[in-house]
Design an enzyme around this catalytic site. Structure first.
Site, short mmCIF file in Angstrom:
data_model
loop_
_atom_site.label_atom_id
_atom_site.label_comp_id
_atom_site.label_asym_id
_atom_site.label_seq_id
_atom_site.Cartn_x
_atom_site.Cartn_y
_atom_site.Cartn_z
N ALA A 65 18.95 91.68 8.71
CA ALA A 65 20.18 90.77 8.56
C ALA A 65 20.72 90.13 9.95
O ALA A 65 20.08 90.70 11.06
CB ALA A 65 21.42 91.38 7.93
N GLY A 108 17.33 94.60 6.70
CA GLY A 108 17.44 93.85 5.61
C GLY A 108 16.06 92.89 5.04
O GLY A 108 15.78 92.66 4.07
N GLU A 111 14.33 95.61 3.31
CA GLU A 111 15.30 95.90 1.87
C GLU A 111 14.95 94.72 1.15
O GLU A 111 14.61 94.71 -0.15
CB GLU A 111 16.57 95.99 2.22
CG GLU A 111 16.69 97.38 2.97
CD GLU A 111 18.38 97.37 3.46
OE1 GLU A 111 18.95 98.38 3.53
OE2 GLU A 111 18.71 96.37 4.14
N GLU A 131 18.67 99.99 11.66
CA GLU A 131 20.00 100.03 11.56
C GLU A 131 20.57 100.90 12.50
O GLU A 131 21.69 100.64 13.25
CB GLU A 131 20.65 99.88 10.35
CG GLU A 131 20.12 98.71 9.42
CD GLU A 131 18.98 98.92 8.52
OE1 GLU A 131 18.16 99.70 8.96
OE2 GLU A 131 19.01 98.02 7.50
N1 DAK Z 1 19.53 89.22 14.03
C1 DAK Z 1 19.69 88.09 14.91
N2 DAK Z 1 18.89 87.62 15.89
C2 DAK Z 1 17.88 88.15 15.85
C3 DAK Z 1 17.44 89.21 15.07
C4 DAK Z 1 18.27 89.91 13.86
N3 DAK Z 1 18.27 90.69 13.36
N4 DAK Z 1 16.10 89.81 15.28
C5 DAK Z 1 15.64 88.98 16.46
N5 DAK Z 1 16.63 88.00 16.64
C6 DAK Z 1 16.45 87.12 17.67
C7 DAK Z 1 16.74 87.46 18.86
O1 DAK Z 1 18.04 87.71 19.03
C8 DAK Z 1 15.82 86.48 19.80
O2 DAK Z 1 16.91 85.31 19.78
P1 DAK Z 1 17.02 84.48 21.56
O3 DAK Z 1 17.45 85.76 22.24
O4 DAK Z 1 15.57 83.92 21.70
O5 DAK Z 1 18.16 83.64 20.90
C9 DAK Z 1 14.82 85.95 18.70
O6 DAK Z 1 15.35 86.36 17.51
C10 DAK Z 1 13.47 86.55 19.16
O7 DAK Z 1 13.53 87.96 19.30
P2 DAK Z 1 13.25 88.94 20.51
O8 DAK Z 1 13.25 88.04 21.60
O9 DAK Z 1 13.98 90.17 20.19
O10 DAK Z 1 11.69 89.16 19.90
P3 DAK Z 1 10.70 90.45 20.43
O11 DAK Z 1 9.48 89.95 20.02
O12 DAK Z 1 11.05 91.13 21.97
O13 DAK Z 1 11.39 91.69 19.47
C11 DAK Z 1 12.23 92.75 17.56
C12 DAK Z 1 11.22 91.63 18.25
C13 DAK Z 1 12.07 92.56 15.92
C14 DAK Z 1 11.71 94.06 17.68
C15 DAK Z 1 13.73 92.59 17.80
O14 DAK Z 1 14.09 91.12 17.91
C16 DAK Z 1 14.53 93.27 17.23
O15 DAK Z 1 14.44 94.68 17.40
N6 DAK Z 1 15.50 92.71 16.38
C17 DAK Z 1 16.54 93.52 15.62
C18 DAK Z 1 15.88 94.18 14.41
C19 DAK Z 1 17.26 94.86 13.70
O16 DAK Z 1 17.77 95.93 14.35
N7 DAK Z 1 17.35 94.50 12.52
C20 DAK Z 1 18.06 95.11 11.66
C21 DAK Z 1 19.48 94.38 11.72
S1 DAK Z 1 20.68 95.23 10.72
C22 DAK Z 1 23.92 93.44 3.86
C23 DAK Z 1 22.63 93.26 3.65
C24 DAK Z 1 21.74 93.75 4.54
C25 DAK Z 1 22.03 94.13 5.98
C26 DAK Z 1 23.41 94.26 6.07
C27 DAK Z 1 24.41 93.90 5.07
N8 DAK Z 1 24.82 93.03 2.98
C28 DAK Z 1 24.56 92.68 1.74
C29 DAK Z 1 26.24 92.92 3.41
C30 DAK Z 1 21.01 94.53 6.88
C31 DAK Z 1 21.29 94.82 8.12
C32 DAK Z 1 20.09 94.72 9.12
O17 DAK Z 1 19.19 94.23 8.84
#
Ligand code: DAK
Length: 257
Positions: A65, A108, A111, A131
């Site tokens: 997400a 997400g 998921e 998360e």
């Molecule tokens: N959200 C927003 N932006 C994201 C992102 C994310 N989840 N993942 C990557 N990006 C963005 C980065 O901020 C970056 O943007 P800029 O800085 O260029 O503006 C761009 O994508 C490239 O990412 P990186 O520079 O970080 O790329 P790397 O190759 O170095 O790293 C990575 C890739 C996937 C390891 C890293 O980006 C990362 O750790 N991303 C976050 C992964 C994460 O934590 N995912 C879980 C998020 S929480 C719901 C339903 C579902 C959910 C919640 C509520 N409801 C029904 C209400 C789910 C929650 C989640 O998924």
């Protein structure tokens, strides 16, 4: 219908939805999820489409997400946002959904892949529920669907450590159906989708519905549900056609009726 964050391609009798926010690794913001749900809804009632693929790009299926969109939200705002109803809509899609996953399928994204009925992974795929690393926990099925697929211990490991697993591990753990070279992922998924799309649509729909019921109800109730769906198919033209074609040693012509 025009979409901004997804790309819909129809290759009748299949349809391909590509998540399309490449600069954000396909992070699932509310707009994209709303478009995805609307698109799936539209395809579910489109009689020319019998199977639907959801895919991303070579770097990411979806990295979760959109963290930037959630960061400042409070509990009440999260509860009041209609994000959950958007995800709930996807559960009600009757047609088979197949995920073609290359790169990151995190949070997400993982998921979303698990909401699909079948997952084909490219060798570069990485699945995880990270998360915990950003102060929360899975919110769209990660603590419920994941243990049903990989078992309690492995789900605990993934959710509590936040560490991702690679495609080969995902295959061994039963999270994906097949691992293929990354560049073949979409093509392989299309072949599978076409195979499923060539089957009688009503039987496919009721079979999918019956399998999903197995996760919600007891075996006794599930067997009863299955029996009713099985018997219901005997009121379709496709049942008569399928059985007659077998006896007459010819290929059946499905009508979806
Ligand atoms: N959200 C927003 N932006 C994201 C992102 C994310 N989840 N993942 C990557 N990006 C963005 C980065 O901020 C970056 O943007 P800029 O800085 O260029 O503006 C761009 O994508 C490239 O990412 P990186 O520079 O970080 O790329 P790397 O190759 O170095 O790293 C990575 C890739 C996937 C390891 C890293 O980006 C990362 O750790 N991303 C976050 C992964 C994460 O934590 N995912 C879980 C998020 S929480 C719901 C339903 C579902 C959910 C919640 C509520 N409801 C029904 C209400 C789910 C929650 C989640 O998924």
């Amino acid at each position: 219908m025009e979409f901004e964050n997804i790309v819909l391609t129809k290759e009748v009798p299949i349809a391909i939805i590509q998540l399309n926010r490449p600069d954000a690794l396909n992070a699932l913001n509310h707009h994209m999820m709303t478009e995805l749900a609307a698109c799936l809804d539209q395809l579910d009632s489109d009689r020319s489409v019998n199977a639907i693929i959801i895919t991303g790009n070579e770097k990411a299926f979806a990295a979760g997400a959109d963290i930037k969109e959630m960061e400042s939200a409070g509990t009440v705002e999260m509860l009041e946002r209609d994000s959950f109803s958007v995800w709930d809509k996807m559960k009600r899609i009757g047609k088979p959904l197949i995920a073609a996953v290359n790169g990151f399928a995190l949070g997400g994204g993982c998921e979303l892949a698990m909401m699909c009925d079948i997952i084909i992974a490219g060798e570069t795929a990485k699945f995880g529920q990270p998360e915990i690393n950003i102060g929360v926990m899975p919110g769209a099925g990660g603590t419920q669907r994941l243990p049903r697929v990989v078992g309690k211990q492995k789900a605990m490991e993934m959710v509590l450590t936040g560490a991702a697993i690679n495609a080969e591990e995902a295959l061994q753990w039963g999270l994906v159906n097949k691992v293929v070279p990354a560049e073949m992922c979409l093509e392989e998924t299309k072949s599978l989708a076409r195979l499923i799309a060539s089957k009688p649509p009503l039987a496919v729909k009721l079979a999918k519905e019956s399998i999903l019921k197995a996760f919600d109800i007891s075996l006794k109730d599930g067997l009863e549900f299955e029996r009713k769906n099985f018997c219901m198919l005997f009121s379709t033209e496709d049942q008569k056609e399928g059985m007659r074609a077998f006896i007459e040693k010819r290929k059946p012509q499905w009508k979806g009726k």
